[in-house]
Design a protein around this motif. Structure first.
Motif, PDB file in Angstrom:
ATOM      1  N   ILE A  20      38.401  36.233  49.262  1.00 49.45           N
ATOM      2  CA  ILE A  20      38.717  35.957  47.857  1.00 49.45           C
ATOM      3  C   ILE A  20      38.587  37.269  47.082  1.00 49.45           C
ATOM      4  CG2 ILE A  20      38.003  33.551  48.012  1.00 49.45           C
ATOM      5  CD1 ILE A  20      35.459  34.292  46.504  1.00 49.45           C
ATOM      6  N   ILE A  21      39.513  37.492  46.167  1.00 52.21           N
ATOM      7  CA  ILE A  21      39.555  38.734  45.404  1.00 52.21           C
ATOM      8  C   ILE A  21      39.601  38.412  43.915  1.00 52.21           C
ATOM      9  CG2 ILE A  21      40.864  40.842  44.931  1.00 52.21           C
ATOM     10  CD1 ILE A  21      41.963  40.719  47.738  1.00 52.21           C
ATOM     11  N   GLY A  22      38.779  39.090  43.153  1.00 56.53           N
ATOM     12  CA  GLY A  22      38.781  38.907  41.712  1.00 56.53           C
ATOM     13  C   GLY A  22      38.382  40.191  41.019  1.00 56.53           C
ATOM     14  N   ASN A  23      38.603  40.243  39.723  1.00 59.97           N
ATOM     15  CA  ASN A  23      38.214  41.406  38.937  1.00 59.97           C
ATOM     16  C   ASN A  23      36.832  41.243  38.318  1.00 59.97           C
ATOM     17  OD1 ASN A  23      41.539  41.448  38.414  1.00 59.97           O
ATOM     18  ND2 ASN A  23      40.573  43.406  38.834  1.00 59.97           N
ATOM     19  N   THR A  24      36.234  40.061  38.496  1.00 56.30           N
ATOM     20  CA  THR A  24      34.858  39.829  38.064  1.00 56.30           C
ATOM     21  C   THR A  24      34.120  39.168  39.222  1.00 56.30           C
ATOM     22  OG1 THR A  24      35.202  37.566  37.234  1.00 56.30           O
ATOM     23  CG2 THR A  24      35.739  39.373  35.737  1.00 56.30           C
ATOM     24  N   THR A  25      32.834  38.946  39.056  1.00 51.42           N
ATOM     25  CA  THR A  25      32.044  38.276  40.097  1.00 51.42           C
ATOM     26  C   THR A  25      31.934  36.773  39.857  1.00 51.42           C
ATOM     27  OG1 THR A  25      30.001  38.795  38.896  1.00 51.42           O
ATOM     28  CG2 THR A  25      30.712  40.343  40.615  1.00 51.42           C
ATOM     29  N   GLY A  26      32.826  36.246  39.021  1.00 51.89           N
ATOM     30  CA  GLY A  26      32.832  34.811  38.773  1.00 51.89           C
ATOM     31  C   GLY A  26      31.956  34.385  37.619  1.00 51.89           C
ATOM     32  N   SER A  27      31.485  35.352  36.841  1.00 55.45           N
ATOM     33  CA  SER A  27      30.601  35.037  35.717  1.00 55.45           C
ATOM     34  C   SER A  27      31.348  34.820  34.413  1.00 55.45           C
ATOM     35  CB  SER A  27      29.561  36.149  35.540  1.00 55.45           C
ATOM     36  OG  SER A  27      30.195  37.392  35.366  1.00 55.45           O
ATOM     37  N   GLY A  28      32.669  34.962  34.441  1.00 59.29           N
ATOM     38  CA  GLY A  28      33.463  34.712  33.246  1.00 59.29           C
ATOM     39  C   GLY A  28      34.176  35.950  32.735  1.00 59.29           C
ATOM     40  N   ALA A  29      34.952  35.762  31.688  1.00 54.74           N
ATOM     41  CA  ALA A  29      35.759  36.840  31.126  1.00 54.74           C
ATOM     42  C   ALA A  29      34.885  37.913  30.497  1.00 54.74           C
ATOM     43  CB  ALA A  29      36.714  36.273  30.079  1.00 54.74           C
ATOM     44  N   ASP A  30      35.423  39.132  30.485  1.00 61.95           N
ATOM     45  CA  ASP A  30      34.772  40.207  29.751  1.00 61.95           C
ATOM     46  C   ASP A  30      35.790  40.821  28.796  1.00 61.95           C
ATOM     47  OD1 ASP A  30      36.388  41.912  31.265  1.00 61.95           O
ATOM     48  OD2 ASP A  30      34.797  42.346  32.720  1.00 61.95           O
ATOM     49  N   ARG A  31      35.476  41.973  28.221  1.00 63.06           N
ATOM     50  CA  ARG A  31      36.339  42.553  27.186  1.00 63.06           C
ATOM     51  C   ARG A  31      37.671  43.022  27.745  1.00 63.06           C
ATOM     52  NH1 ARG A  31      33.453  47.192  24.303  1.00 63.06           N
ATOM     53  NH2 ARG A  31      35.163  46.915  22.806  1.00 63.06           N
ATOM     54  N   VAL A  32      37.720  43.334  29.034  1.00 56.23           N
ATOM     55  CA  VAL A  32      38.957  43.802  29.646  1.00 56.23           C
ATOM     56  C   VAL A  32      39.669  42.666  30.365  1.00 56.23           C
ATOM     57  CG1 VAL A  32      39.939  45.345  31.385  1.00 56.23           C
ATOM     58  CG2 VAL A  32      38.130  46.164  29.855  1.00 56.23           C
ATOM     59  N   TYR A  33      38.945  41.955  31.222  1.00 58.11           N
ATOM     60  CA  TYR A  33      39.554  40.877  32.007  1.00 58.11           C
ATOM     61  C   TYR A  33      39.335  39.559  31.271  1.00 58.11           C
ATOM     62  CZ  TYR A  33      39.660  44.609  35.409  1.00 58.11           C
ATOM     63  OH  TYR A  33      39.897  45.806  36.032  1.00 58.11           O
ATOM     64  N   CYS A  34      40.083  39.421  30.171  1.00 58.77           N
ATOM     65  CA  CYS A  34      39.857  38.307  29.253  1.00 58.77           C
ATOM     66  C   CYS A  34      40.474  36.998  29.751  1.00 58.77           C
ATOM     67  CB  CYS A  34      40.395  38.650  27.864  1.00 58.77           C
ATOM     68  SG  CYS A  34      42.155  39.075  27.846  1.00 58.77           S
ATOM     69  N   LYS A  49      32.627  53.796  26.488  1.00 60.00           N
ATOM     70  CA  LYS A  49      32.683  52.332  26.596  1.00 60.00           C
ATOM     71  C   LYS A  49      33.884  51.755  25.843  1.00 60.00           C
ATOM     72  CE  LYS A  49      27.692  51.908  27.229  1.00 60.00           C
ATOM     73  NZ  LYS A  49      26.417  51.297  26.764  1.00 60.00           N
ATOM     74  N   LEU A  50      35.014  52.430  26.004  1.00 60.46           N
ATOM     75  CA  LEU A  50      36.240  51.945  25.384  1.00 60.46           C
ATOM     76  C   LEU A  50      36.836  50.815  26.204  1.00 60.46           C
ATOM     77  CD1 LEU A  50      37.971  55.346  24.489  1.00 60.46           C
ATOM     78  CD2 LEU A  50      36.480  53.940  23.057  1.00 60.46           C
ATOM     79  N   ARG A  51      37.552  49.958  25.528  1.00 59.39           N
ATOM     80  CA  ARG A  51      38.220  48.855  26.228  1.00 59.39           C
ATOM     81  C   ARG A  51      39.573  49.358  26.743  1.00 59.39           C
ATOM     82  NH1 ARG A  51      38.339  43.091  23.346  1.00 59.39           N
ATOM     83  NH2 ARG A  51      39.431  44.339  21.790  1.00 59.39           N
ATOM     84  N   ARG A  52      39.511  50.369  27.570  1.00 59.08           N
ATOM     85  CA  ARG A  52      40.677  51.002  28.176  1.00 59.08           C
ATOM     86  C   ARG A  52      40.342  51.282  29.632  1.00 59.08           C
ATOM     87  NH1 ARG A  52      44.671  50.501  24.193  1.00 59.08           N
ATOM     88  NH2 ARG A  52      43.639  50.800  22.170  1.00 59.08           N
ATOM     89  N   TRP A  53      41.353  51.621  30.404  1.00 64.09           N
ATOM     90  CA  TRP A  53      41.084  51.921  31.797  1.00 64.09           C
ATOM     91  C   TRP A  53      42.214  52.759  32.379  1.00 64.09           C
ATOM     92  CZ3 TRP A  53      42.443  47.307  29.730  1.00 64.09           C
ATOM     93  CH2 TRP A  53      43.672  46.774  30.138  1.00 64.09           C
ATOM     94  N   ILE A  54      41.880  53.476  33.435  1.00 62.95           N
ATOM     95  CA  ILE A  54      42.871  54.199  34.224  1.00 62.95           C
ATOM     96  C   ILE A  54      42.711  53.729  35.660  1.00 62.95           C
ATOM     97  CG2 ILE A  54      43.617  56.452  35.092  1.00 62.95           C
ATOM     98  CD1 ILE A  54      42.784  57.683  32.481  1.00 62.95           C
ATOM     99  N   SER A  55      43.615  52.927  36.094  1.00 64.85           N
ATOM    100  CA  SER A  55      43.539  52.363  37.437  1.00 64.85           C
ATOM    101  C   SER A  55      44.244  53.279  38.430  1.00 64.85           C
ATOM    102  CB  SER A  55      44.199  50.982  37.463  1.00 64.85           C
ATOM    103  OG  SER A  55      45.594  51.100  37.202  1.00 64.85           O
TER     104      SER A  55
END
Length: 214
Positions: A96-110, A161-167
């Motif tokens: 299983i693959i996710g962008n969080t650990t299953g704890s809910g949305a954050d500021r980026v992965y809303c 701690k900006l709500r931005r990212w470089i993937s």
């Protein structure tokens, strides 16, 4: 010794139990309904690697239908009348693959959901956190100046701690643009489209102070 087949299915809040356990579809003679495997049920019974992508976007209640199957050697198949269960194949592997650990949305992965604890508990001590790989990114973007600029921006974004990212995807696309003739300044202009000036200045000024580009 043969490699196992690999199946993947994307998840979202709209998936149903049928996406995981299989469905009845009108595929028989004269439109008769027949059972058709889903990716997970097929992998479970026949043996292969099954990947549920974006798992933390799923409806947490829907995922509970596979809890017992992951815990035991049998999966209930409600839509298959003649053989209503599947035995777990020894070569069944679930990822299983996710962008969080299953704890809910954050500021980026809303768009992520909090997953039920009973489901997450099936994967305790089996979770792997994967960060960006600078060695891989250096191979995907073999231009040192461009890569250094993007890595510096990433560091400044994290520090502020900006709500931005470089993937890694961003780095690949930047290198493709560079190869097509864009300069570093062109890439910078494109990257900062839509940014508020204060956020842009945080990254750019810090980068210039470090002797970086742009």
């Amino acid at each position: 010794d043969e490699p196992l087949p690999f199946y993947e299915t994307p998840c979202s809040a709209g998936i149903t139990e049928g996406h995981l356990l299989g469905r009845l579809l009108p595929t028989g003679e004269a439109g008769a309904f027949e059972y058709t495997h889903a990716v997970l049920s097929k992998a479970y019974e026949e043996g292969c690697v099954c990947c549920l992508e974006e798992i933390d976007a799923s409806d947490p209640n829907t995922l509970l239908c596979v809890n017992n199957a992951l815990e035991t050697e049998q999966m209930t198949i409600p839509n298959r009348i003649e053989k209503w269960y599947a035995k777990r194949h020894p070569d069944f592997i679930l990822i299983i693959i996710g962008n969080t650990t299953g704890s809910g949305a954050d500021r980026v992965y809303c768009g992520r959901n909090q997953l039920d604890g009973a489901f997450i508990d099936r994967f305790k001590l089996r979770m792997i956190e994967i960060d960006y790989d600078p060695v891989l990114e250096a191979k995907l973007c073999p231009n040192d100046d461009l890569l250094a600029m993007l890595h510096t921006w990433r560091e400044k974004i994290v520090e502020a701690k900006l709500r931005r990212w470089i993937s890694t995807r961003t780095i690949i696309e930047a290198y493709e643009d560079f190869e097509c003739g864009d300069s570093l300044d062109d890439i910078a202009d494109n990257f900062f489209v839509g940014w508020p000036e204060d956020e842009k200045n945080i990254v750019v000024a810090s980068t210039e102070d470090d002797g970086g580009c742009f």
